[in-house]
Write an enzyme that holds these catalytic residues in place. Structure first.
Site, PDB file in Angstrom:
ATOM      1  NE  ARG A  82      -2.138   1.798   9.543  1.00 44.23           N
ATOM      2  CZ  ARG A  82      -2.958   0.772   9.328  1.00 44.23           C
ATOM      3  NH1 ARG A  82      -3.803   0.781   8.313  1.00 44.23           N
ATOM      4  NH2 ARG A  82      -2.952  -0.276  10.124  1.00 44.23           N
ATOM      5  CE  LYS A 100      -7.461   3.303   9.024  1.00 47.00           C
ATOM      6  NZ  LYS A 100      -8.536   2.479   8.457  1.00 47.00           N
ATOM      7  CB  CYS A 121     -14.818  -9.401   7.955  1.00 44.02           C
ATOM      8  SG  CYS A 121     -13.575  -8.152   8.313  1.00 44.02           S
ATOM      9  NE  ARG A 161      -3.540  -0.237   2.773  1.00 38.59           N
ATOM     10  CZ  ARG A 161      -4.075  -0.668   3.928  1.00 38.59           C
ATOM     11  NH1 ARG A 161      -3.798  -0.076   5.059  1.00 38.59           N
ATOM     12  NH2 ARG A 161      -4.886  -1.707   3.937  1.00 38.59           N
ATOM     13  CB  CYS A 204     -13.682  -3.993   1.740  1.00 40.74           C
ATOM     14  SG  CYS A 204     -14.253  -5.664   2.098  1.00 40.74           S
ATOM     15  CB  CYS A 233     -11.901  -2.139   4.772  1.00 38.72           C
ATOM     16  SG  CYS A 233     -10.911  -3.017   5.990  1.00 38.72           S
ATOM     17  CE  LYS A 266      -6.016  -0.611  11.364  1.00 37.33           C
ATOM     18  NZ  LYS A 266      -6.929  -1.262  10.408  1.00 37.33           N
ATOM     19  CB  CYS A 312      -8.957  -9.579   2.853  1.00 33.14           C
ATOM     20  SG  CYS A 312      -9.089  -9.072   4.576  1.00 33.14           S
TER      21      CYS A 312
END
Ligand code: SRM
Ligand code: SF4
Length: 558
Positions: A144, A210, A477, A75, A432, A481, A208, A438
């Site tokens: 991120r 953001k 899930c 990424r 996603c 995302c 993480k 994934c």
């Protein structure tokens, strides 16, 4: 302060990693496997990569007693999602030479490449480095990719506000030189003092982090789903400053009521004084570093810290650390979250073309040759590339003189027709990645939503609702995302072919939806929607959006 007694295993890996180096360097030489050591799979995320395997091929490989087909997803870090035409050409070729070839635009304005074999990581990163691109901190327990409103036609101050994305990204980059040493073969530091990191120290963040910057009224980046949102306050053509909102985040776990999606809460206003803006951002991060949960990773995002200690406590702690008081938040309004498809012109008379790219996947297929078209556009050098938070791309900053040349390329490869003919729900949908790459996917998303949308389009046509821009999002899930909890209709995977259906989010990104029915298969989904659309058509108030109607009808589980 956070509980340091029961540190999660990831905390221990970070602390003993020697600046995120671990055993990555040695591991790359191990010819017996295409994988890397288990602890290193945590560390490689901080360098912007995930070790994955093709889940479609697991069974076949196991039968042949072969190791899983390991490869890496990379990424990039592209603050605000801006690439020059030269960088696009490089990205196109790097993707073709080292990955599956598909360029996947993410929900955070950057791109992912999948299927990179371990031996191809270095050549990939070296090629990116030549065009000033990297993947540092694109994943991992750090700040991120910083997102920012993508559309330069939103405001005359767009460039000024957008530029904060790169500056914030720079401010919050980890100081370790590990990335340069391991992947770009740069010389090793002789004095480790040169990479001392007052922000991340040796423990980094609990999870993480953001950040998104939004220019109202278009909330194209879904600002309030970020740990920290900066909401630009523009009055009489001047940037007055930013409202700061904290504690957004969508990840949840099925069956764990302690986890939940949450929208960010507005903390206060910081005036347009760069010293104050950057100080406030930095200290919001240090508070989360010091108080975030480091024992249970399911509860370690900033949203849980905010809910544990309270917004007033957070504000007081921030004021103490910055040495100045946040002002009262200023009013702001979001009216929209959508991308502006087709040609648009801004205040400087520059042109912008937003094509339809389903689920952000750039490839050539029978519908349109997106990948070839964008390469040809880039090769003219006449357009910049701006990613949107809706997994889209804007061919940007095109002069009136150059517009016909770009139009010709877009027509040649079927992009104009592809964009014009996509239905309203398709243009507003997000899915996603999910299967096959994934590792957390319970159900399909980007490979399945296009088919389901075709069937939903059929139902909408039946009730003459085809023009309704209903926001539909699907994830494989509950991690969220594709931001399904901020959709008017959200589908969250529970098992192969099964989804929880969420209803009642708004159009602007100011309200989350709620679960309506659980574990539905396609037949059940379509049966439900058939009735819901019928009622919507019959009983909606004038101009009432589907999400608002669903909430008014109390279409959610008590
Ligand atoms: Fe995400 C984990 C893909 C945006 C919440 N996300 C993952 C991983 C890396 C799976 C993993 O940990 O093994 C997925 C890689 C799939 C693959 O094969 O490529 C993945 N996330 C994505 C992307 C590519 C989805 C897309 O189709 O666009 C997005 C990349 C964004 C980027 O460029 O940085 C992506 N992820 C998001 C968002 C949306 C956003 O940020 O606007 C969220 C919800 C917001 C939030 O962070 O709360 C999100 N991803 C998660 C979570 C849940 C985190 C949590 O707090 O519980 C995970 C799982 C985790 O971290 O443990 C996750
Ligand atoms: Fe994977 Fe779940 Fe994220 Fe989809 S929502 S990409 S299935 S982690």
């Amino acid at each position: 302060m956070s509980d340091n007694k029961n540190l999660s295993p990831v905390e221990k890996i970070k602390q003993k990693s020697d600046g995120l180096r671990g055993t990555l360097e040695e591991g790359l030489k191990n010819e017996v496997t295409g994988a890397i050591a288990e602890d290193d799979t945590t560390l490689v995320k901080f360098h912007g990569m995930y070790m994955q395997d093709d889940r479609d091929r697991r069974e076949e490989r196991a039968e042949k007693k072969l190791e899983r087909l390991y490869s890496f997803m990379m990424r990039l870090r592209i603050p605000g999602g801006f690439l020059t035409p030269g960088q696009w050409v490089a990205l196109h070729h790097v993707a073709g030479e080292n990955s599956t070839g598909t360029i996947k635009i993410t929900t955070r304005q950057t791109v992912q490449l999948h299927g990179i074999l371990r031996s191809r990581i270095k050549p990939t990163l070296k090629s990116f480095s030549q065009v000033h691109l990297d993947s540092i901190a694109a994943c991992g327990d750090v700040n991120r990719n910083v997102t920012a409103s993508a559309h330069p036609m939103e405001s005359e101050l767009h460039e000024k506000v957008h530029a904060y994305a790169a500056r914030i990204s720079e401010l919050l980059l980890p100081k370790t030189r590990a990335f340069f040493e391991i992947w770009l073969d740069e010389e090793q530091l002789t004095d480790k003092k040169d990479e001392e990191d007052p922000l991340y120290q040796d423990r980094y963040l609990p999870r993480k982090f953001k950040i998104g910057i939004v220019i109202p009224p278009n909330n194209d980046i879904d600002a309030l789903t970020n740990d920290l949102a900066l909401i630009a306050i523009i009055e009489k053509g001047k940037l007055k400053g930013f409202n700061l909102a904290i504690g957004g985040g969508l990840g949840a776990t099925h069956g764990n009521a302690d986890t939940y999606p949450r929208l960010a809460s507005v903390l206060g206003f910081v005036p347009a004084d760069d010293e104050k803006i950057f100080k406030a951002i930095y200290e919001i991060v240090t508070i989360q570093r010091d108080y975030g949960n480091r024992s249970d990773r399911k509860l370690s995002r900033l949203k849980y810290t905010v809910d544990k200690y309270g917004l007033d406590w957070y504000r007081a702690e921030l004021n103490k650390r910055t040495g100045f008081e946040l002002e009262d938040a200023r009013p702001f309004v979001f009216t929209d979250r959508t991308d502006h498809y087709g040609w648009k012109q801004n205040h400087k008379n520059l042109w912008y073309y937003t094509p339809f790219i389903e689920s952000g996947r750039i490839l050539d297929d029978e519908k349109a040759a997106l990948k070839t078209a964008f390469l040809e556009v880039a090769q003219t050098g006449l357009a910049n590339f701006r990613f949107t938070g809706n997994q889209n791309l804007i061919l940007a900053d095109i002069t009136t003189k150059d517009k016909p040349a770009i139009q010709k390329i877009l027509e040649k490869y079927g992009i104009i027709g592809h964009t014009d003919s996509a239905s309203a729900i398709r243009k507003n949908a997000i899915a996603c990645v999910a299967l096959p790459t994934c590792g957390l996917a319970l159900a399909e998303a980007q490979r399945y939503l296009p088919t389901l949308l075709g069937k939903i389009d059929g139902l909408l046509a039946k009730y003459e609702l085809s023009q309704e821009q209903i926001i539909i999002r699907m994830t494989g899930c509950p991690n969220g995302c594709g931001r399904p909890y901020a959709a008017e209709i959200g589908f969250v995977g529970t098992a192969l072919g099964h989804y929880n259906m969420h209803l009642g989010g708004d159009h602007e990104g100011m309200r989350l939806n709620r679960i309506y029915k659980e574990n539905l298969d396609e037949t059940a989904i379509l049966k439900e929607l058939d009735v819901l659309f019928w009622l919507y058509k019959k009983e909606r108030a004038n101009g009432e959006k589907f999400g608002d109607f669903a909430l008014r009808q109390k279409w959610y589980k008590p």
